[in-house]
Design a protein around this motif. Structure first.
Motif, PDB file in Angstrom:
ATOM      1  N   VAL A 266     -20.816 -17.065  16.888  1.00  0.00           N
ATOM      2  CA  VAL A 266     -22.018 -17.795  16.052  1.00  0.00           C
ATOM      3  C   VAL A 266     -22.628 -16.900  15.195  1.00  0.00           C
ATOM      4  CG1 VAL A 266     -23.982 -19.321  16.325  1.00  0.00           C
ATOM      5  CG2 VAL A 266     -22.353 -19.673  18.113  1.00  0.00           C
ATOM      6  N   TYR A 267     -22.867 -17.000  13.999  1.00  0.00           N
ATOM      7  CA  TYR A 267     -23.664 -15.936  13.259  1.00  0.00           C
ATOM      8  C   TYR A 267     -24.906 -16.901  12.974  1.00  0.00           C
ATOM      9  CZ  TYR A 267     -23.834 -11.979  10.177  1.00  0.00           C
ATOM     10  OH  TYR A 267     -24.060 -10.857   9.629  1.00  0.00           O
ATOM     11  N   CYS A 268     -25.947 -15.672  12.941  1.00  0.00           N
ATOM     12  CA  CYS A 268     -27.258 -16.250  12.664  1.00  0.00           C
ATOM     13  C   CYS A 268     -27.811 -15.487  11.606  1.00  0.00           C
ATOM     14  CB  CYS A 268     -28.224 -15.771  13.885  1.00  0.00           C
ATOM     15  SG  CYS A 268     -29.792 -16.453  13.795  1.00  0.00           S
ATOM     16  N   TYR A 269     -28.498 -16.288  10.401  1.00  0.00           N
ATOM     17  CA  TYR A 269     -28.811 -15.893   9.188  1.00  0.00           C
ATOM     18  C   TYR A 269     -30.257 -15.370   9.445  1.00  0.00           C
ATOM     19  CZ  TYR A 269     -25.172 -19.199   7.767  1.00  0.00           C
ATOM     20  OH  TYR A 269     -24.055 -19.975   7.366  1.00  0.00           O
ATOM     21  N   PRO A 270     -30.231 -13.937   8.763  1.00  0.00           N
ATOM     22  CA  PRO A 270     -31.831 -13.299   8.879  1.00  0.00           C
ATOM     23  C   PRO A 270     -32.803 -14.274   7.940  1.00  0.00           C
ATOM     24  CG  PRO A 270     -30.119 -11.554   8.449  1.00  0.00           C
ATOM     25  CD  PRO A 270     -29.312 -13.079   8.427  1.00  0.00           C
ATOM     26  N   ASN A 271     -33.739 -14.582   8.607  1.00  0.00           N
ATOM     27  CA  ASN A 271     -34.780 -15.382   7.951  1.00  0.00           C
ATOM     28  C   ASN A 271     -34.084 -16.879   7.616  1.00  0.00           C
ATOM     29  OD1 ASN A 271     -37.373 -15.129   6.691  1.00  0.00           O
ATOM     30  ND2 ASN A 271     -36.509 -15.602   4.749  1.00  0.00           N
ATOM     31  N   GLY A 272     -33.087 -17.085   7.939  1.00  0.00           N
ATOM     32  CA  GLY A 272     -32.433 -18.529   7.920  1.00  0.00           C
ATOM     33  C   GLY A 272     -31.883 -18.797   6.588  1.00  0.00           C
ATOM     34  N   ASP A 273     -32.068 -17.680   5.592  1.00  0.00           N
ATOM     35  CA  ASP A 273     -31.379 -17.958   4.270  1.00  0.00           C
ATOM     36  C   ASP A 273     -30.147 -17.934   4.208  1.00  0.00           C
ATOM     37  OD1 ASP A 273     -34.206 -17.564   3.351  1.00  0.00           O
ATOM     38  OD2 ASP A 273     -34.001 -16.215   2.197  1.00  0.00           O
ATOM     39  N   ASN A 274     -29.617 -19.120   3.392  1.00  0.00           N
ATOM     40  CA  ASN A 274     -27.961 -19.041   3.141  1.00  0.00           C
ATOM     41  C   ASN A 274     -27.686 -20.289   2.104  1.00  0.00           C
ATOM     42  OD1 ASN A 274     -27.019 -22.042   4.447  1.00  0.00           O
ATOM     43  ND2 ASN A 274     -28.581 -21.264   5.707  1.00  0.00           N
ATOM     44  N   ASP A 275     -26.587 -20.119   1.481  1.00  0.00           N
ATOM     45  CA  ASP A 275     -26.118 -20.717   0.564  1.00  0.00           C
ATOM     46  C   ASP A 275     -24.714 -21.072   0.679  1.00  0.00           C
ATOM     47  OD1 ASP A 275     -25.052 -18.468  -0.610  1.00  0.00           O
ATOM     48  OD2 ASP A 275     -26.524 -18.470  -2.046  1.00  0.00           O
ATOM     49  N   ALA A 276     -23.778 -21.973  -0.374  1.00  0.00           N
ATOM     50  CA  ALA A 276     -22.348 -21.998  -0.091  1.00  0.00           C
ATOM     51  C   ALA A 276     -21.698 -20.706  -0.383  1.00  0.00           C
ATOM     52  CB  ALA A 276     -22.146 -23.002  -1.274  1.00  0.00           C
ATOM     53  N   ARG A 277     -21.969 -19.644  -0.907  1.00  0.00           N
ATOM     54  CA  ARG A 277     -21.381 -18.550  -1.007  1.00  0.00           C
ATOM     55  C   ARG A 277     -21.449 -17.728   0.439  1.00  0.00           C
ATOM     56  NH1 ARG A 277     -22.767 -12.993  -2.676  1.00  0.00           N
ATOM     57  NH2 ARG A 277     -24.872 -13.824  -2.427  1.00  0.00           N
ATOM     58  N   VAL A 278     -22.731 -17.573   0.791  1.00  0.00           N
ATOM     59  CA  VAL A 278     -22.771 -16.876   2.187  1.00  0.00           C
ATOM     60  C   VAL A 278     -22.244 -17.673   3.265  1.00  0.00           C
ATOM     61  CG1 VAL A 278     -24.695 -16.339   3.828  1.00  0.00           C
ATOM     62  CG2 VAL A 278     -25.137 -15.988   1.490  1.00  0.00           C
ATOM     63  N   ARG A 279     -22.236 -18.962   3.222  1.00  0.00           N
ATOM     64  CA  ARG A 279     -21.352 -19.713   4.353  1.00  0.00           C
ATOM     65  C   ARG A 279     -20.003 -19.373   4.210  1.00  0.00           C
ATOM     66  NH1 ARG A 279     -25.543 -23.447   2.857  1.00  0.00           N
ATOM     67  NH2 ARG A 279     -24.145 -24.644   1.575  1.00  0.00           N
ATOM     68  N   GLN A 280     -19.434 -19.550   3.052  1.00  0.00           N
ATOM     69  CA  GLN A 280     -18.157 -19.144   2.840  1.00  0.00           C
ATOM     70  C   GLN A 280     -17.628 -17.740   3.478  1.00  0.00           C
ATOM     71  OE1 GLN A 280     -15.482 -21.401   1.776  1.00  0.00           O
ATOM     72  NE2 GLN A 280     -14.430 -19.851   2.856  1.00  0.00           N
ATOM     73  N   GLN A 281     -18.417 -16.723   3.237  1.00  0.00           N
ATOM     74  CA  GLN A 281     -18.209 -15.371   3.628  1.00  0.00           C
ATOM     75  C   GLN A 281     -18.261 -15.513   5.273  1.00  0.00           C
ATOM     76  OE1 GLN A 281     -17.345 -12.395   2.559  1.00  0.00           O
ATOM     77  NE2 GLN A 281     -18.467 -12.075   0.461  1.00  0.00           N
ATOM     78  N   VAL A 282     -19.228 -16.171   5.750  1.00  0.00           N
ATOM     79  CA  VAL A 282     -19.458 -16.158   7.157  1.00  0.00           C
ATOM     80  C   VAL A 282     -17.986 -16.778   7.810  1.00  0.00           C
ATOM     81  CG1 VAL A 282     -20.378 -17.085   9.149  1.00  0.00           C
ATOM     82  CG2 VAL A 282     -21.865 -16.067   7.192  1.00  0.00           C
ATOM     83  N   ALA A 283     -17.759 -17.810   7.116  1.00  0.00           N
ATOM     84  CA  ALA A 283     -16.412 -18.438   7.669  1.00  0.00           C
ATOM     85  C   ALA A 283     -15.436 -17.568   7.421  1.00  0.00           C
ATOM     86  CB  ALA A 283     -16.172 -19.862   6.963  1.00  0.00           C
TER      87      ALA A 283
END
Length: 333
Positions: A266-283
């Protein structure tokens, strides 16, 4: 106590104890987001600490309330349940950043109540003397380290084009603290380099702010705590270019794989900030789940890379019925 406050408390209690509430929450999961547990409650009461900090008495009270109303389970029991849903809703505790007080103040109370937790580490800080900028700046401006460092930082902020608002000289502690909270939040628009330079102008603390790897392993060996990544440098991921973003995710992932026996998937976004590009990189870095900061109930059909959580402040920990009100609102959404 105001009428509105009393209404929320009463409504939340009725919801958790009604057949309607139990039916709506059946099979659902509630994920809580905390950050710090300070050594005393008075320190956590001030607005500039209230959102990210709870005191030990308030945390103890919260844990007792949770165990009466929920099945307190590890995070993965919500995300990948292996047992049939229980009659009570499930709740999982998460802590962001990896503060040293998670071991010193939070863990003894988790152990007392036998409540599991997941801690998400900003890996560059673990085992180092690197400081979290918002803590160093806010406490210096509050005067925790004395007047001389405070005035020096104020001068540095003016040079950086961020003069302090007049309310930070207010005689009323609560108003001054609230103004400080808003001012520090406004600094999030500065670059990481600018924030690091301002942090370097703050006094050096006698003790590191973050956990060290020995503490991480000791908590993990207790069987009650698991760890996941919360970025490496705590940079806001949506503001990074593709190459830097990949490096940030990879560095934090590798640090957890090297430092922990069973890091969470499980990844946890700093400050909660994420978008489609970030989510794809995490995946792409083999994380099937990631935690955001939006509010809501997890029912298994949420976006797995932007999982909802309920933030817990000192005010909520003191009055957990306010949390039940927010759960009620989240269940209706």
């Amino acid at each position: 106590m105001g009428i509105k406050h009393l209404f929320k408390q009463t409504s939340g209690w009725l919801y958790l104890n009604s057949s309607v509430g139990r039916n709506q929450l059946h099979g659902a999961g509630v994920i809580l987001m905390l950050h710090r547990v300070l050594s005393n409650d008075r320190a956590a009461d001030l607005p500039h600490r209230n959102e990210l900090c709870v005191g030990p008495k308030a945390f103890d009270h919260l844990l007792g309330w949770l165990t009466r109303h929920f099945d307190c389970v590890p995070l993965m029991d919500i995300l990948q349940p292996t047992q049939r849903p229980s009659k009570r809703p499930k709740v999982a505790l998460t802590f962001d950043d990896g503060w040293r007080d998670n071991a010193m103040n939070a863990f003894p109370l988790l152990l007392k109540h036998q409540v599991p937790a997941s801690i998400f580490l900003s890996s560059d800080f673990i085992g180092s003397r690197q400081r979290f900028w918002w803590e160093s700046i806010s406490e210096t401006l509050w005067g925790t380290h004395g007047e001389e460092p405070r005035m020096h930082l104020i001068e540095c902020l003016q040079q950086a084009g961020r003069p302090l608002p007049g309310l930070l000289d207010n005689a009323d502690a609560d108003r001054r603290s609230l103004a400080l909270l808003r001012f520090v939040q406004s600094l999030k628009t500065l670059t990481a380099d600018e924030l690091n330079r301002l942090t370097d102008e703050c006094p050096t603390d006698s003790m590191p702010q973050a956990l060290d790897w020995q503490q991480v392993r000791a908590l993990e060996n207790s069987g009650l705590v698991r760890f996941g990544p919360h970025g490496a440098s705590h940079a806001i991921l949506t503001g990074l270019d593709d190459c830097t973003l990949a490096q940030e995710i990879r560095r934090s992932r590798d640090a957890l794989q090297n430092g922990c026996n069973r890091p969470l998937p499980v990844y946890c976004y700093p400050n909660g900030d994420n978008d489609a590009r970030v989510r794809q990189q995490v995946a792409d870095h083999d994380f099937p789940f990631a935690l955001g900061t939006t509010t809501g109930i997890y029912r298994g059909d949420s976006e797995p890379l932007a999982l909802p959580r309920f933030g817990v402040s000192q005010r909520v920990a003191r009055n957990p019925q306010l949390l039940s009100w927010r759960i009620y609102r989240g269940a209706r959404a």
